[in-house]
Write a protein that holds these residues in place. Sequence first.
Motif, PDB file in Angstrom:
ATOM      1  N   UNK A   1      14.100  -1.395   6.631  1.00 49.80           N
ATOM      2  CA  UNK A   1      13.031  -1.904   5.938  1.00 49.80           C
ATOM      3  C   UNK A   1      11.480  -1.396   6.045  1.00 49.80           C
ATOM      4  N   UNK A   2      10.835  -1.629   4.991  1.00 50.53           N
ATOM      5  CA  UNK A   2       9.468  -1.339   5.255  1.00 50.53           C
ATOM      6  C   UNK A   2       8.363  -2.418   5.615  1.00 50.53           C
TER       7      UNK A   2
ATOM      8  N   UNK B   1       3.469  -0.539   7.854  1.00 52.86           N
ATOM      9  CA  UNK B   1       4.016   1.041   7.395  1.00 52.86           C
ATOM     10  C   UNK B   1       3.698   1.490   5.833  1.00 52.86           C
ATOM     11  N   UNK B   2       3.668   0.293   4.853  1.00 51.95           N
ATOM     12  CA  UNK B   2       3.647   0.751   3.688  1.00 51.95           C
ATOM     13  C   UNK B   2       2.175   0.951   3.528  1.00 51.95           C
ATOM     14  N   UNK B   3       1.226   0.361   4.271  1.00 50.58           N
ATOM     15  CA  UNK B   3      -0.344   0.648   3.801  1.00 50.58           C
ATOM     16  C   UNK B   3      -0.548   2.000   4.654  1.00 50.58           C
ATOM     17  N   UNK B   4      -0.115   2.224   5.893  1.00 51.08           N
ATOM     18  CA  UNK B   4      -0.228   3.554   6.676  1.00 51.08           C
ATOM     19  C   UNK B   4       1.011   4.054   6.866  1.00 51.08           C
ATOM     20  N   UNK B   5       1.825   4.870   5.895  1.00 49.23           N
ATOM     21  CA  UNK B   5       3.185   5.371   6.278  1.00 49.23           C
ATOM     22  C   UNK B   5       3.048   6.408   7.489  1.00 49.23           C
ATOM     23  N   UNK B   6       1.873   7.129   7.517  1.00 49.81           N
ATOM     24  CA  UNK B   6       2.082   8.120   8.599  1.00 49.81           C
ATOM     25  C   UNK B   6       0.880   7.836   9.657  1.00 49.81           C
TER      26      UNK B   6
ATOM     27  N   UNK C   1       8.018  -5.637   3.364  1.00 49.76           N
ATOM     28  CA  UNK C   1       6.985  -5.237   2.084  1.00 49.76           C
ATOM     29  C   UNK C   1       7.668  -4.416   0.996  1.00 49.76           C
ATOM     30  N   UNK C   2       7.343  -4.346  -0.061  1.00 53.53           N
ATOM     31  CA  UNK C   2       7.746  -3.654  -1.035  1.00 53.53           C
ATOM     32  C   UNK C   2       7.306  -2.119  -1.062  1.00 53.53           C
ATOM     33  N   UNK C   3       8.055  -1.160  -1.694  1.00 51.21           N
ATOM     34  CA  UNK C   3       7.555   0.251  -1.556  1.00 51.21           C
ATOM     35  C   UNK C   3       6.655   0.527  -2.576  1.00 51.21           C
ATOM     36  N   UNK C   4       6.229  -0.180  -3.498  1.00 54.96           N
ATOM     37  CA  UNK C   4       5.126   0.161  -4.317  1.00 54.96           C
ATOM     38  C   UNK C   4       3.809   0.807  -3.756  1.00 54.96           C
ATOM     39  N   UNK C   5       3.741   0.279  -2.688  1.00 61.64           N
ATOM     40  CA  UNK C   5       2.565   0.894  -1.874  1.00 61.64           C
ATOM     41  C   UNK C   5       2.839   2.507  -1.571  1.00 61.64           C
ATOM     42  N   UNK C   6       3.891   2.928  -1.448  1.00 61.99           N
ATOM     43  CA  UNK C   6       4.520   4.200  -1.260  1.00 61.99           C
ATOM     44  C   UNK C   6       3.956   5.046  -2.842  1.00 61.99           C
TER      45      UNK C   6
END
Length: 430
Positions: free
Chosen positions: A146-147, A151-156, A200-205
């Motif tokens: 899951x996300x 991690x959705x806001x700052x993936x890396x 969270x949902x992946x729409x942030x990605x």
Amino acid sequence: MNDGGFSALVVLDDLAAPRFSPGAAELLALMDSVADACPLDSAALHAQASAELGLGDFGPRDYEERLEVLLAAYRDAPRLSRAGRVNLHAQFLQLLKNRLLFTDLLRREPGIAGIELAPPVVIAGLPRTGTTHLLQLLAATGRFRTLPYWEGLEPFPLPGEAGVVPEPRRERTQAAVALMNDAMPHFARMHEMADADHVHEEIALLASDFSTMYFETLTEVPAWQEYYAGHDQAPHYRYLRLHLQALQHLRPGPAGAGRWLLKSPQHLEQLPVLAETFPGATVVITHRDPVHVVTSMATMVAYTDRMFSDPTDPAGTGRRWAARIERMLDALQRDRSALPPDRAVDLPFADLMADQLGAVERILAMAGERFDAAARSGAEAYLAGHAAGHLGRVDYRPELVGLDPDDLRRRFASYERRFLPSEEPLPVDN
């Protein structure tokens, strides 16, 4: 506004004239004071992102046209406040930094594109149909990658932060959640975001490719809505897939959790693209009384609009989201057959709430996952701590967002006949 603790039924009677806590008012005043240093300008945002990271490669530059359309739409937003400009500037800056970090990672790790991605389980339902609750419930089984919100806001990770404990991205997100809860204390009643670890949902990605309906939820941007609706979203879903491969490479899921659990209302109007991007995915489409859905969604967006607009326009928000959800449901009725029958299920909200563990078991079985003792225990533990309305309830009133229930019922009659043929019980939160 009644705010007598989380157990109270809250009427959001300040949508048209927001009231803020002293701390939130101070924050908004601070944002207002720095607005002139936060232009919604593509060149300035690119330069700042590069300077802060010491990186200059943003990857393929096809996104620049979309970014320009978005920034122009926000600059032209009729009610955008100075604090709202600062808010947007911070979000766009972060998204550009995410692109820089992603591109740099792909350069250093070219094998990411070849990483196997097991067919995910995807929740695709309208906002306010139980998607968030179902996402958390399925995540609690321990069967999925899951996300978390951070991690959705700052993936890396930023240069020099990889492996740092405690996780700096999580710490920054936790601080942002605290600010959000102070500025909008009743938001959690509508959409629980307990902390930075909230699934969270992946729409942030998708947002870092600057093509998603997420941008419509911030404030009124009709030019962006028209642009987004007129473009094929398949390239951006491929970008999302690559993101998931990269995150899986950086932080694999727990043992036995090999596939992703995804969720976004956006998927509801992108079912053919979703099926093409994630072959073999199991898709759960949630359904709920559309009058409640429109009223609830419009109320939530009208409430958060205080962070972007001055004055707010709750009636305009209601009209906008009634039309937006109508378009989403038209797309669903048109494209529902694009999903393989053995890999998709329609789940009315009433059925979910009547037998939540049974719904989880059916979804896992369709996905080929075991609902073993550990998975059941995790789901039961989540339910024990998340009874309906455990954070309190909002009294959703159509008139507060300029809506007429009879008009909505007429507009959504064909959807209700097809997907909600029987009457559901009284609505509960999320």
